[in-house]
Design a protein around this motif. Structure first.
Motif, PDB file in Angstrom:
ATOM      1  N   THR A 184      49.842  34.071  47.839  1.00 43.79           N
ATOM      2  CA  THR A 184      50.891  32.965  47.210  1.00 43.79           C
ATOM      3  C   THR A 184      50.157  32.230  46.145  1.00 43.79           C
ATOM      4  O   THR A 184      50.821  32.071  45.233  1.00 43.79           O
ATOM      5  CB  THR A 184      51.228  32.165  48.319  1.00 43.79           C
ATOM      6  OG1 THR A 184      51.865  32.992  49.312  1.00 43.79           O
ATOM      7  CG2 THR A 184      52.344  31.141  47.814  1.00 43.79           C
ATOM      8  N   VAL A 212      50.080  41.941  44.117  1.00 46.74           N
ATOM      9  CA  VAL A 212      49.060  40.784  44.715  1.00 46.74           C
ATOM     10  C   VAL A 212      48.691  40.984  46.001  1.00 46.74           C
ATOM     11  O   VAL A 212      47.307  40.840  46.428  1.00 46.74           O
ATOM     12  CB  VAL A 212      50.005  39.434  44.606  1.00 46.74           C
ATOM     13  CG1 VAL A 212      49.543  38.363  45.432  1.00 46.74           C
ATOM     14  CG2 VAL A 212      50.667  38.941  43.220  1.00 46.74           C
ATOM     15  N   SER A 227      49.948  34.195  43.169  1.00 48.58           N
ATOM     16  CA  SER A 227      51.286  34.448  42.585  1.00 48.58           C
ATOM     17  C   SER A 227      51.551  33.587  41.593  1.00 48.58           C
ATOM     18  O   SER A 227      52.342  33.547  40.543  1.00 48.58           O
ATOM     19  CB  SER A 227      52.368  34.780  43.395  1.00 48.58           C
ATOM     20  OG  SER A 227      51.937  36.011  44.265  1.00 48.58           O
ATOM     21  N   VAL A 258      54.720  40.052  42.660  1.00 51.23           N
ATOM     22  CA  VAL A 258      54.897  39.247  43.745  1.00 51.23           C
ATOM     23  C   VAL A 258      55.535  39.692  45.138  1.00 51.23           C
ATOM     24  O   VAL A 258      56.544  39.513  45.313  1.00 51.23           O
ATOM     25  CB  VAL A 258      55.650  38.009  43.196  1.00 51.23           C
ATOM     26  CG1 VAL A 258      55.379  36.599  43.960  1.00 51.23           C
ATOM     27  CG2 VAL A 258      54.969  37.578  41.600  1.00 51.23           C
ATOM     28  N   ALA A 308      56.535  31.326  46.041  1.00 52.14           N
ATOM     29  CA  ALA A 308      56.163  31.877  44.737  1.00 52.14           C
ATOM     30  C   ALA A 308      57.470  32.705  44.435  1.00 52.14           C
ATOM     31  O   ALA A 308      57.583  33.933  44.469  1.00 52.14           O
ATOM     32  CB  ALA A 308      55.049  32.396  44.656  1.00 52.14           C
ATOM     33  N   VAL A 351      56.629  32.911  37.400  1.00 55.97           N
ATOM     34  CA  VAL A 351      56.617  32.680  39.022  1.00 55.97           C
ATOM     35  C   VAL A 351      56.676  30.898  39.012  1.00 55.97           C
ATOM     36  O   VAL A 351      55.761  30.184  38.579  1.00 55.97           O
ATOM     37  CB  VAL A 351      55.282  33.193  39.571  1.00 55.97           C
ATOM     38  CG1 VAL A 351      55.375  32.687  40.981  1.00 55.97           C
ATOM     39  CG2 VAL A 351      55.301  34.653  39.436  1.00 55.97           C
TER      40      VAL A 351
END
Length: 317
Positions: free
Chosen positions: A90, A268, A93, A262, A254, A99
């Protein structure tokens, strides 16, 4: 090191193919979405594992169906790992273009995000309301732990006794990395019927199959590691259940960016689990033997060495 028992391996993979294929066929013939059948689908690895143990070898205990006596701390580690990695993902991200951090979102219901699904006639999605940041995150962590080892844990066991129990035991001759890679590949491809119907990557179902396979390949060494260290399939069950319960946290806090990036099972997620795998390689990869789950002779409950070596082989770990 003895070779792979091809009969047991064929029993596991053959049974898994038949059971999984049957559910997919029911979905197609009855017009029922695989998403609706996903809970039943999750138990196919476990049932394949049970069939393999009945035919033998391995025994249920040799496949990790045992309490991690003397190694219960690895259950705590298994629960903590997905929480730490999802939070790390997170944070990563939030550093990506486009984001946005949404601190007051509700991870339990999706309220305040595009994932919210209000019931008919309701202005907000069903589920408990949460206070604002950071209490919503803390409550989400507690909920993930509770549901991860209980309700989610039941379904996670449906996968893990097959993947990290029986299949891992049968692939032990390939060693830690080889077994992890084969399991990760099969684990990822096994998700294909659900992914193709929009699960995890609703806008990219075909590409999503490849992305999910890559994610499973990245996650597999971490799952293998906690399994061997705990000498019990309950550890990856706790990891899997908690990950499933907490993964949405990344998507909620996020927001923005591609779902292929994401996403806890996107680029990620692959990156953070990949970093964890690198950490395992740098700190010492545990050896994997066919009797990885069995206690040493004369052992009463645990190895008495605080998990310093794997039981069953003086060369392990």
């Amino acid at each position: 090191m003895t070779g792979i028992d091809r009969r047991s391996l064929a029993t596991f993979l053959g049974t898994l193919a038949v059971l999984s294929g049957t559910i997919v066929a029911v979905s197609r013939l009855a017009g029922v979405s695989m998403l609706a059948l996903a809970p039943a689908y999750m138990f196919t690895p476990m049932l394949a594992g049970i069939a393999t143990c009945i035919v033998g070898p391995p025994s249920f205990e040799a496949a990790g169906l045992r309490l991690p006596r003397g190694r219960f701390r690895w259950l705590a580690v298994a629960v903590a790992v997905p929480i730490v990695l999802v939070l790390l993902g997170t944070a990563i991200s939030l550093g990506l273009p486009g984001v946005e951090f949404v601190p007051d979102a509700n991870p339990l219901t999706g309220e305040g995000t595009q994932f919210a699904q209000p019931q008919d006639g309701e202005a907000t999605p069903a589920g408990p309301s949460l206070p604002g940041w950071p209490w919503n995150l803390l409550i989400s962590i507690v909920a993930a732990v509770v549901f991860g080892v209980t309700i989610n844990g039941v379904f996670a066991f449906g996968e893990e006794f097959g993947w990290r129990g029986v299949f891992l035991t049968e692939l032990a001759p390939l060693g830690f990395w080889g077994a992890s890679a084969v399991i990760g590949l099969c684990w990822g491809l096994w998700h294909a019927p659900v992914i193709l119907e929009g699960y995890n990557y609703p806008n990219y179902p075909v590409v999503g199959v490849g992305m999910m396979t890559a994610a499973c390949l990245a996650m597999s060494p971490v799952y293998t590691y906690v399994t061997i260290e705990a000498k019990s399939v309950l550890a990856p069950t706790a990891l899997h259940g908690t990950f499933n319960a907490f993964a949405a946290t990344m998507l909620v806090f996020a927001q923005g960016g591609s779902e292929l990036v994401v996403n806890p099972v996107g680029a990620v997620g692959i990156a953070v689990f990949g970093l964890a795998a690198v950490g395992i390689a740098l700190t010492g990869t545990p050896a994997l033997e066919g009797d990885w789950a069995l206690p040493v002779e004369g052992e009463a409950g645990g190895d008495g060495r605080d998990g310093g070596t794997l039981e069953g082989s003086p060369l392990e770990e």
